[in-house]
Design an enzyme around this catalytic site. Structure first.
Site, short mmCIF file in Angstrom:
data_model
loop_
_atom_site.label_atom_id
_atom_site.label_comp_id
_atom_site.label_asym_id
_atom_site.label_seq_id
_atom_site.Cartn_x
_atom_site.Cartn_y
_atom_site.Cartn_z
N GLY A 8 0.85 -1.20 0.00
CA GLY A 8 0.00 0.00 0.00
C GLY A 8 0.87 1.24 0.00
N ILE A 13 0.14 6.81 5.51
CA ILE A 13 1.12 6.34 6.52
C ILE A 13 2.29 5.66 5.81
CG2 ILE A 13 1.46 4.87 8.55
CD1 ILE A 13 -1.57 5.08 9.09
N ARG A 33 -1.94 -1.30 -6.03
CA ARG A 33 -2.81 -2.07 -6.92
C ARG A 33 -2.34 -1.93 -8.35
NH1 ARG A 33 -8.75 -1.14 -4.38
NH2 ARG A 33 -7.72 0.58 -3.32
N ASP A 61 -2.66 -6.81 -5.55
CA ASP A 61 -3.96 -6.46 -4.99
C ASP A 61 -4.23 -7.39 -3.81
OD1 ASP A 61 -6.88 -6.38 -4.60
OD2 ASP A 61 -6.93 -5.29 -6.49
N SER A 83 -4.71 -1.74 3.33
CA SER A 83 -6.01 -2.19 3.81
C SER A 83 -7.01 -1.09 3.46
CB SER A 83 -5.97 -2.39 5.34
OG SER A 83 -6.96 -3.28 5.78
N TYR A 157 -15.52 -1.06 9.15
CA TYR A 157 -14.06 -0.80 9.16
C TYR A 157 -13.42 -1.34 10.45
CZ TYR A 157 -9.57 1.46 9.55
OH TYR A 157 -8.22 1.68 9.73
N LYS A 161 -10.54 -4.48 10.74
CA LYS A 161 -9.20 -4.40 11.32
C LYS A 161 -9.01 -5.47 12.39
CE LYS A 161 -6.49 -1.91 10.14
NZ LYS A 161 -5.57 -2.13 8.99
N PRO A 186 -2.49 2.09 15.64
CA PRO A 186 -2.63 3.53 15.87
C PRO A 186 -4.07 3.95 16.12
CG PRO A 186 -1.72 3.04 13.66
CD PRO A 186 -2.30 1.78 14.21
P1 NAP Z 1 -4.61 5.30 2.84
O1 NAP Z 1 -3.79 6.48 2.55
O2 NAP Z 1 -5.99 5.24 2.30
O3 NAP Z 1 -3.82 3.99 2.46
C1 NAP Z 1 -4.46 2.74 2.31
C2 NAP Z 1 -3.68 1.93 1.32
O4 NAP Z 1 -4.29 0.63 1.18
C3 NAP Z 1 -3.64 2.56 -0.06
O5 NAP Z 1 -2.30 2.60 -0.46
C4 NAP Z 1 -4.44 1.62 -0.92
O6 NAP Z 1 -3.87 1.46 -2.21
C5 NAP Z 1 -4.29 0.30 -0.19
N1 NAP Z 1 -5.38 -0.61 -0.54
C6 NAP Z 1 -6.69 -0.49 -0.26
N2 NAP Z 1 -7.37 -1.52 -0.80
C7 NAP Z 1 -6.47 -2.30 -1.44
C8 NAP Z 1 -6.53 -3.50 -2.20
N3 NAP Z 1 -7.68 -4.14 -2.44
N4 NAP Z 1 -5.37 -4.01 -2.69
C9 NAP Z 1 -4.20 -3.39 -2.49
N5 NAP Z 1 -4.07 -2.25 -1.78
C10 NAP Z 1 -5.20 -1.72 -1.28
O7 NAP Z 1 -4.77 5.12 4.43
P2 NAP Z 1 -3.73 5.13 5.63
O8 NAP Z 1 -4.35 5.94 6.68
O9 NAP Z 1 -2.37 5.42 5.20
O10 NAP Z 1 -3.85 3.60 6.09
C11 NAP Z 1 -2.77 2.70 6.08
C12 NAP Z 1 -3.03 1.60 7.09
O11 NAP Z 1 -3.15 2.19 8.40
C13 NAP Z 1 -4.34 0.83 6.87
O12 NAP Z 1 -4.09 -0.52 7.19
C14 NAP Z 1 -5.29 1.45 7.90
O13 NAP Z 1 -6.31 0.56 8.29
C15 NAP Z 1 -4.32 1.71 9.03
N6 NAP Z 1 -4.75 2.71 10.02
C16 NAP Z 1 -5.01 4.00 9.62
C17 NAP Z 1 -5.42 4.94 10.58
C18 NAP Z 1 -5.73 6.36 10.20
O14 NAP Z 1 -6.25 7.09 11.06
N7 NAP Z 1 -5.39 6.81 9.00
C19 NAP Z 1 -5.55 4.54 11.93
C20 NAP Z 1 -5.26 3.23 12.27
C21 NAP Z 1 -4.86 2.32 11.32
P3 NAP Z 1 -4.43 2.15 -3.53
O15 NAP Z 1 -3.47 3.27 -3.80
O16 NAP Z 1 -4.34 1.08 -4.55
O17 NAP Z 1 -5.83 2.62 -3.26
#
Ligand code: NAP
Length: 338
Positions: A8, A13, A33, A61, A83, A157, A161, A186
């Protein structure tokens, strides 16, 4: 050079984690992806860091087998961040649960097959703090697990997780034995965005800044800066004692109304919402605006937590939550988004 795979890689992050890894001398490969995002990603990383960065991107993916074995070739450590984290929840919870769980298992199985030493997986406070009903502990920590079956205190969601993290630990305790695992859990992540394509969590500042909420629902959020989350991912990969451990990562809790106050003080020329929305009104509004349903489990709840373990084992010295709020906003203003 020791090679690290970041899944991802285009994410909020993940981008900061990639920079933290590069700054420590690791070679980084990413998955997305579509590998066609490589040029844009490298341009974004280079612009933000002020130095030329060129990482390799492999297509993989979460819902498909193709690409994972290739992505893992020559890799010593896996950072699994991919995710789905959507702004609006899908009708079918499996749209999130299946990619989160099966994607984590795909990544871990490919890592095990390739002889990867340790995987760090981005889980969430969602795997700790939800589904407790009236029995929620007053202070949550890494010993606690959410109950994803209690639908009243979960969203699709948060369930995705908890289910994904549980599946990951079950795998490591079974067929995956020998592959080390650590999880980063986090709270809501803010801090500087590198590009306009930002994570849903930044809506905590974009919604009030764009005046999209009439007033603030009675919500509280644990806040952490993305730079601390990136640091946690690297430290959990390196620290010998982090193997087999979960780490709750967060600075402190702010109410949504307090986030509004911070923004009003910092940007006095902007028109921002003021005051709190009564919870009965929020519940009524869900009838006309179903996307609001996702905040119902959060109304008037405070999920207090301890970050002691992350400080002790990962050496985190948290950037204050207020600074994370302002860093998000300033970066989005600079990017022309606010
Ligand atoms: P983000 O910017 O939306 O990043 C999510 C990433 O997951 C994107 O790069 C997306 O890739 C990828 N993804 C989603 N569906 C996918 C699929 N089917 N196959 C392959 N890749 C896929 O969000 P983020 O906040 O950085 O989140 C990163 C991680 O931190 C996640 O696991 C999230 O649950 C966790 N998290 C986030 C927070 C928060 O507050 N932001 C808090 C706790 C945990 P594409 O570019 O292809 O869409």
């Amino acid at each position: 050079m020791t090679k690290v795979l970041v899944t991802g890689a285009t994410g909020f992050i993940a981008s900061h984690t990639i920079l933290a890894l590069i700054n420590k001398g690791y070679e980084v490969r990413g998955t997305a992806r579509s590998a066609s995002k490589a040029e844009q990603l490298n341009a974004t990383l280079s612009k933000y860091s002020g130095k030329p960065i060129e990482i390799e991107l492999v297509s993989a993916d979460l819902t498909k087998d193709e690409g994972w074995a290739k992505a893992m070739e020559g890799v010593t450590y896996l950072q699994h961040l991919a995710s789905p984290i959507p702004s609006n929840l899908p009708k079918d919870p499996n749209d999130l649960i299946i990619p989160a769980k099966e994607g984590a298992l795909r990544a871990l199985k490919a890592a095990k097959a390739a002889g990867v030493k340790r995987a760090v997986m981005t889980s969430s406070m969602a795997s700790i703090a939800y589904g407790w009903g009236d029995s929620r502990p007053p202070v949550l920590d890494e010993t606690h697990w959410s109950n994803p079956d209690n639908l009243k205190d979960n969203t699709a969601y948060t369930r995705s997780k908890a289910i994904a993290e549980k599946a990951a630990w079950d795998y490591i305790e079974g067929d995956g034995a020998g592959l080390e695992l650590a999880t980063i859990n986090p709270v809501a992540v803010l801090g500087p965005a590198m590009s306009a394509d930002v994570s849903a969590s930044l809506e905590l500042v974009t919604q009030p800044m764009l005046n999209k909420v009439p007033a603030f629902p009675k919500l509280t959020f644990g806040i952490v800066d993305v730079r601390d989350v990136a640091h946690a991912h690297v430290a959990a990969m390196e620290a010998p004692e982090a193997a087999g451990e979960r780490f709750l990562v967060g600075d402190k809790i702010l109410s949504f109304a307090r986030i509004g106050e911070i923004l009003r003080e910092a940007y006095p020329d902007r028109k921002l919402p003021k005051g709190e929305l009564p919870s009965w009104l929020v519940r009524m509004l869900t009838l006309v605006n179903p996307t609001l349903k996702q905040i119902l489990p959060e109304l008037e709840k405070e999920r207090s937590f301890s970050n002691e373990k992350s400080k002790r084992v990962l050496g985190l010295d948290y950037i204050p939550a207020k600074e994370a709020v302002l860093a998000s906003t300033n970066s989005l203003i600079d990017l022309g988004e606010l």
